[in-house]
Design a protein around this motif. Structure first.
Motif, mmCIF file in Angstrom:
data_model
loop_
_atom_site.group_PDB
_atom_site.id
_atom_site.type_symbol
_atom_site.label_atom_id
_atom_site.label_comp_id
_atom_site.label_asym_id
_atom_site.label_seq_id
_atom_site.Cartn_x
_atom_site.Cartn_y
_atom_site.Cartn_z
ATOM 1 N N MET A 1 0.799 -1.151 -0.076
ATOM 2 C CA MET A 1 -0.054 0.066 0.056
ATOM 3 C C MET A 1 0.928 1.379 -0.017
ATOM 4 S SD MET A 1 -3.021 0.935 2.545
ATOM 5 C CE MET A 1 -2.298 1.771 3.955
ATOM 6 N N GLU A 2 1.845 1.273 0.712
ATOM 7 C CA GLU A 2 2.808 2.441 0.854
ATOM 8 C C GLU A 2 3.696 2.435 -0.396
ATOM 9 O OE1 GLU A 2 3.361 5.326 2.890
ATOM 10 O OE2 GLU A 2 1.692 4.406 3.590
ATOM 11 N N THR A 3 4.000 1.366 -0.898
ATOM 12 C CA THR A 3 4.667 1.507 -2.357
ATOM 13 C C THR A 3 3.825 1.966 -3.267
ATOM 14 O OG1 THR A 3 4.162 -0.611 -3.001
ATOM 15 C CG2 THR A 3 5.935 -0.247 -1.772
ATOM 16 N N ILE A 4 2.324 1.823 -3.338
ATOM 17 C CA ILE A 4 1.485 2.474 -4.432
ATOM 18 C C ILE A 4 1.400 4.016 -4.132
ATOM 19 C CG2 ILE A 4 -0.994 2.595 -5.086
ATOM 20 C CD1 ILE A 4 -1.105 -0.398 -4.428
ATOM 21 N N ARG A 5 1.072 4.387 -2.947
ATOM 22 C CA ARG A 5 1.219 5.714 -2.574
ATOM 23 C C ARG A 5 2.361 6.472 -2.878
ATOM 24 N NH1 ARG A 5 -1.872 8.720 0.701
ATOM 25 N NH2 ARG A 5 -2.880 6.891 1.751
ATOM 26 N N LYS A 6 3.758 5.915 -2.501
ATOM 27 C CA LYS A 6 5.002 6.617 -2.885
ATOM 28 C C LYS A 6 5.112 6.785 -4.253
ATOM 29 C CE LYS A 6 7.276 5.576 1.425
ATOM 30 N NZ LYS A 6 8.574 4.821 2.029
ATOM 31 N N GLY A 7 4.696 5.927 -5.147
ATOM 32 C CA GLY A 7 4.832 5.719 -6.642
ATOM 33 C C GLY A 7 3.956 6.723 -7.059
ATOM 34 N N LEU A 8 2.688 6.767 -6.608
ATOM 35 C CA LEU A 8 1.837 7.594 -7.138
ATOM 36 C C LEU A 8 2.231 9.090 -6.814
ATOM 37 C CD1 LEU A 8 -0.887 7.587 -8.765
ATOM 38 C CD2 LEU A 8 -2.127 7.458 -6.719
ATOM 39 N N ASP A 9 2.728 9.297 -5.593
ATOM 40 C CA ASP A 9 3.185 10.726 -5.251
ATOM 41 C C ASP A 9 4.019 11.189 -5.970
ATOM 42 O OD1 ASP A 9 1.499 11.009 -3.109
ATOM 43 O OD2 ASP A 9 2.930 10.453 -1.667
ATOM 44 N N ARG A 10 5.230 10.228 -6.304
ATOM 45 C CA ARG A 10 6.372 10.543 -7.254
ATOM 46 C C ARG A 10 5.965 11.010 -8.621
ATOM 47 N NH1 ARG A 10 10.901 6.602 -5.058
ATOM 48 N NH2 ARG A 10 11.668 7.778 -3.248
ATOM 49 N N LEU A 11 5.047 10.181 -9.070
ATOM 50 C CA LEU A 11 4.536 10.378 -10.492
ATOM 51 C C LEU A 11 3.862 11.754 -10.575
ATOM 52 C CD1 LEU A 11 3.982 9.177 -13.309
ATOM 53 C CD2 LEU A 11 1.672 8.377 -12.418
ATOM 54 N N LEU A 12 2.829 11.784 -9.481
ATOM 55 C CA LEU A 12 2.364 13.248 -9.591
ATOM 56 C C LEU A 12 2.932 14.483 -9.618
ATOM 57 C CD1 LEU A 12 -1.227 12.715 -7.848
ATOM 58 C CD2 LEU A 12 -0.702 13.169 -10.254
ATOM 59 N N GLU A 13 4.148 14.275 -8.292
ATOM 60 C CA GLU A 13 5.193 15.278 -8.193
ATOM 61 C C GLU A 13 5.892 15.697 -9.624
ATOM 62 O OE1 GLU A 13 7.274 13.890 -5.107
ATOM 63 O OE2 GLU A 13 5.967 14.380 -3.731
ATOM 64 N N GLY A 14 6.500 14.622 -10.288
ATOM 65 C CA GLY A 14 7.323 14.697 -11.582
ATOM 66 C C GLY A 14 6.189 15.535 -12.489
ATOM 67 N N VAL A 15 5.039 14.940 -12.715
ATOM 68 C CA VAL A 15 4.334 15.467 -13.930
ATOM 69 C C VAL A 15 3.942 16.849 -13.422
ATOM 70 C CG1 VAL A 15 2.070 15.355 -14.962
ATOM 71 C CG2 VAL A 15 3.242 13.194 -14.489
ATOM 72 N N CYS A 16 3.696 17.268 -12.438
ATOM 73 C CA CYS A 16 3.267 18.736 -11.955
ATOM 74 C C CYS A 16 4.643 19.344 -12.232
ATOM 75 C CB CYS A 16 2.756 18.761 -10.793
ATOM 76 S SG CYS A 16 0.930 17.933 -10.443
ATOM 77 N N CYS A 17 5.728 19.008 -11.519
ATOM 78 C CA CYS A 17 6.944 19.946 -11.708
ATOM 79 C C CYS A 17 7.196 20.053 -13.215
ATOM 80 C CB CYS A 17 8.157 19.135 -11.232
ATOM 81 S SG CYS A 17 8.067 19.439 -9.172
ATOM 82 N N PHE A 18 7.082 19.127 -14.076
ATOM 83 C CA PHE A 18 7.275 19.288 -15.656
ATOM 84 C C PHE A 18 6.329 20.208 -16.141
ATOM 85 C CE2 PHE A 18 6.078 18.094 -19.730
ATOM 86 C CZ PHE A 18 7.369 18.392 -20.353
ATOM 87 N N VAL A 19 4.903 20.151 -16.039
ATOM 88 C CA VAL A 19 3.967 21.019 -16.478
ATOM 89 C C VAL A 19 4.309 22.524 -15.973
ATOM 90 C CG1 VAL A 19 1.602 21.667 -16.591
ATOM 91 C CG2 VAL A 19 2.304 19.266 -16.767
ATOM 92 N N LEU A 20 4.718 22.516 -14.685
ATOM 93 C CA LEU A 20 5.103 23.890 -14.195
ATOM 94 C C LEU A 20 6.136 24.627 -14.882
ATOM 95 C CD1 LEU A 20 4.109 26.190 -12.332
ATOM 96 C CD2 LEU A 20 5.674 25.137 -10.365
ATOM 97 N N THR A 21 7.258 23.790 -14.963
ATOM 98 C CA THR A 21 8.384 24.175 -15.665
ATOM 99 C C THR A 21 8.097 24.662 -17.006
ATOM 100 O OG1 THR A 21 9.757 22.777 -14.141
ATOM 101 C CG2 THR A 21 10.747 23.724 -16.332
#
Length: 168
Positions: free
Chosen positions: A1-21
């Motif tokens: 469960m924590e691996t799913i959350r961490k993976g999803l967090d990293r994915l969203l953080e990466g996508v949001c950072c890319f879009v903002l940049t």
């Protein structure tokens, strides 16, 4: 469960950072093309607008997953922790219902309706822009389910039970 959350967090953080940049770069290009080159770019304003929609919706899902959304806690703060936990579960269930009904079902309807409408500058179907709604709805449901499982696990674990203090 924590691996799913961490993976999803990293994915969203990466996508949001890319879009903002990308938005910062496009915004700078818009200013440069207008004031330095003298020929304003035709696609930048529309690209920024659509990027902001996606960034906002993905950011909403991320914040819901972190349980950092805006909320009034004046009454919840005054109840015992066990009641607070059940209130949080109820709130997550409301998030799931809202996400399913408004974001996923409503988002898919508006996306299919507007698929024939083409954006003037970018030339893409507007329905693809509106896909941000069901995508964020699915993400919020996943996060809410993870939050509920985490809350229920903390209620059933021995460490979460209150320790009684006996004075004899």
């Amino acid at each position: 469960m924590e691996t799913i959350r961490k993976g999803l967090d990293r994915l969203l953080e990466g996508v949001c950072c890319f879009v903002l940049t990308m938005m910062v770069v496009v915004s700078c290009w818009q200013v440069i093309s207008r004031y330095v080159v003298g020929v304003p770019s035709t696609v930048t304003e529309e690209l920024l607008r659509f990027s902001l929609v996606w960034l906002s919706m993905l950011g909403m899902a991320y914040v819901a997953g972190k349980q950092q959304h805006i909320s009034l806690t004046i009454l919840v703060d005054k109840v015992p922790p066990s009641v607070r936990a059940w209130w949080t579960v109820c709130l997550q269930l409301v998030f799931i219902a809202f996400s399913a009904w408004v974001l996923i079902i409503g988002g898919l309807k508006i996306s299919s309706i507007s698929m024939l409408q083409i954006s003037p500058a970018l030339g893409i179907p507007m329905g693809k822009i509106y896909y941000a709604l069901p995508v964020s709805g699915v993400l919020i449901i996943v996060y809410s389910a993870l939050n509920i499982m985490q809350i229920l696990r903390s209620l059933t674990s021995p460490a979460a039970l209150p320790v009684e203090n006996h004075h004899d």
